[in-house]
Motif scaffolding. Structure first.
Motif, PDB file in Angstrom:
ATOM      1  N   ILE A 113      78.021  38.988  30.365  1.00  0.00           N
ATOM      2  CA  ILE A 113      79.489  38.971  30.342  1.00  0.00           C
ATOM      3  C   ILE A 113      79.942  39.123  31.777  1.00  0.00           C
ATOM      4  O   ILE A 113      79.580  40.079  32.449  1.00  0.00           O
ATOM      5  CB  ILE A 113      80.058  40.093  29.451  1.00  0.00           C
ATOM      6  CG1 ILE A 113      79.594  39.877  28.008  1.00  0.00           C
ATOM      7  CG2 ILE A 113      81.577  40.120  29.556  1.00  0.00           C
ATOM      8  CD1 ILE A 113      80.004  40.973  27.055  1.00  0.00           C
ATOM      9  N   LEU A 114      80.722  38.153  32.220  1.00  0.00           N
ATOM     10  CA  LEU A 114      81.129  38.104  33.608  1.00  0.00           C
ATOM     11  C   LEU A 114      82.650  38.137  33.698  1.00  0.00           C
ATOM     12  O   LEU A 114      83.318  37.241  33.173  1.00  0.00           O
ATOM     13  CB  LEU A 114      80.587  36.818  34.251  1.00  0.00           C
ATOM     14  CG  LEU A 114      80.745  36.689  35.734  1.00  0.00           C
ATOM     15  CD1 LEU A 114      79.886  37.714  36.458  1.00  0.00           C
ATOM     16  CD2 LEU A 114      80.362  35.293  36.178  1.00  0.00           C
ATOM     17  N   PRO A 115      83.229  39.154  34.342  1.00  0.00           N
ATOM     18  CA  PRO A 115      84.690  39.178  34.531  1.00  0.00           C
ATOM     19  C   PRO A 115      85.118  38.005  35.408  1.00  0.00           C
ATOM     20  O   PRO A 115      84.444  37.671  36.376  1.00  0.00           O
ATOM     21  CB  PRO A 115      84.952  40.498  35.245  1.00  0.00           C
ATOM     22  CG  PRO A 115      83.700  41.292  35.117  1.00  0.00           C
ATOM     23  CD  PRO A 115      82.577  40.321  34.900  1.00  0.00           C
ATOM     24  N   LEU A 116      86.232  37.385  35.047  1.00  0.00           N
ATOM     25  CA  LEU A 116      86.743  36.253  35.818  1.00  0.00           C
ATOM     26  C   LEU A 116      87.767  36.749  36.835  1.00  0.00           C
ATOM     27  O   LEU A 116      88.639  37.554  36.497  1.00  0.00           O
ATOM     28  CB  LEU A 116      87.366  35.209  34.898  1.00  0.00           C
ATOM     29  CG  LEU A 116      86.388  34.559  33.916  1.00  0.00           C
ATOM     30  CD1 LEU A 116      87.115  33.664  32.930  1.00  0.00           C
ATOM     31  CD2 LEU A 116      85.312  33.789  34.663  1.00  0.00           C
ATOM     32  N   PRO A 117      87.682  36.266  38.079  1.00  0.00           N
ATOM     33  CA  PRO A 117      88.580  36.758  39.121  1.00  0.00           C
ATOM     34  C   PRO A 117      90.004  36.211  39.024  1.00  0.00           C
ATOM     35  O   PRO A 117      90.916  36.764  39.631  1.00  0.00           O
ATOM     36  CB  PRO A 117      87.912  36.286  40.416  1.00  0.00           C
ATOM     37  CG  PRO A 117      87.132  35.077  40.026  1.00  0.00           C
ATOM     38  CD  PRO A 117      86.690  35.329  38.613  1.00  0.00           C
ATOM     39  N   LYS A 118      90.196  35.139  38.252  1.00  0.00           N
ATOM     40  CA  LYS A 118      91.510  34.499  38.121  1.00  0.00           C
ATOM     41  C   LYS A 118      91.734  34.100  36.670  1.00  0.00           C
ATOM     42  O   LYS A 118      90.780  33.822  35.943  1.00  0.00           O
ATOM     43  CB  LYS A 118      91.574  33.214  38.979  1.00  0.00           C
ATOM     44  CG  LYS A 118      91.229  33.386  40.445  1.00  0.00           C
ATOM     45  CD  LYS A 118      92.461  33.728  41.232  1.00  0.00           C
ATOM     46  CE  LYS A 118      92.213  34.188  42.615  1.00  0.00           C
ATOM     47  NZ  LYS A 118      91.800  33.428  43.650  1.00  0.00           N
ATOM     48  N   PRO A 119      93.009  34.009  36.242  1.00  0.00           N
ATOM     49  CA  PRO A 119      93.285  33.484  34.898  1.00  0.00           C
ATOM     50  C   PRO A 119      92.912  31.996  34.833  1.00  0.00           C
ATOM     51  O   PRO A 119      93.021  31.283  35.827  1.00  0.00           O
ATOM     52  CB  PRO A 119      94.797  33.675  34.730  1.00  0.00           C
ATOM     53  CG  PRO A 119      95.246  34.545  35.853  1.00  0.00           C
ATOM     54  CD  PRO A 119      94.212  34.473  36.924  1.00  0.00           C
TER      55      PRO A 119
END
Length: 160
Positions: A118-124
């Protein structure tokens, strides 16, 4: 009782650090944990201990986010990609297809089993424009960035 009776000593033998049993033990412990804590997560763990932990890259251009995940030995049927609120999840399973009834393994380093990253996304991102392709054991996910809604609103300035 003197220290000489506690430490084995032979005349004529020059003791080196390697001959010291405590140093030898420390060296064995160091070898066992070599690389274990590098990187702060499972990525530095030796392959035999880490299980399946696919390596990935996340990059961006002006228009898109690009996720590349190495998944050797898998096919597109073995992998699922799921968009979460502000993250992306890649999960699947690598099955053990080795014939073992006539084989006595001397060494096994290949990893099998389920994995999940699971990788947090830096932008919407724009969810409807996301594409995922799988070729030669590499998953590529392209996520168009969401354009922030720009609305203008005038505020009346009042005198004091």
């Amino acid at each position: 009782m003197s220290l000489r009776t506690l430490v084995p000593w032979r005349r004529g033998l020059v003791r080196s650090r390697e001959a010291d049993p405590f140093t030898a033990l420390q060296n064995e412990i160091n070898r066992a944990f070599e690389g274990f804590f590098d990187g702060g997560d499972l990525s530095g763990m030796p392959a035999a201990m880490a299980g399946l932990n696919p390596k990935l890259d996340l990059s961006e251009t002006d228009q898109e986010l690009h996720l590349t995940v190495e998944l050797p030995g898998l096919t597109e049927k073995d992998v699922e990609v799921e968009l979460l609120d502000d993250a992306i999840k890649v999960h699947g399973e690598k099955k053990d297809e080795r014939e073992s009834k006539d084989h006595n393994f001397h060494r096994t380093e290949r990893s099998f089993g389920m994995f999940e990253r699971i990788l947090p996304l830096p932008k919407p991102i724009k969810r409807e424009g996301v594409t995922a392709t799988f070729k030669n054991g590499v998953l590529n996910v392209v996520m168009p960035k969401a354009v922030p809604a720009v609305t203008s609103h005038k505020v009346a300035v009042q005198g004091g």
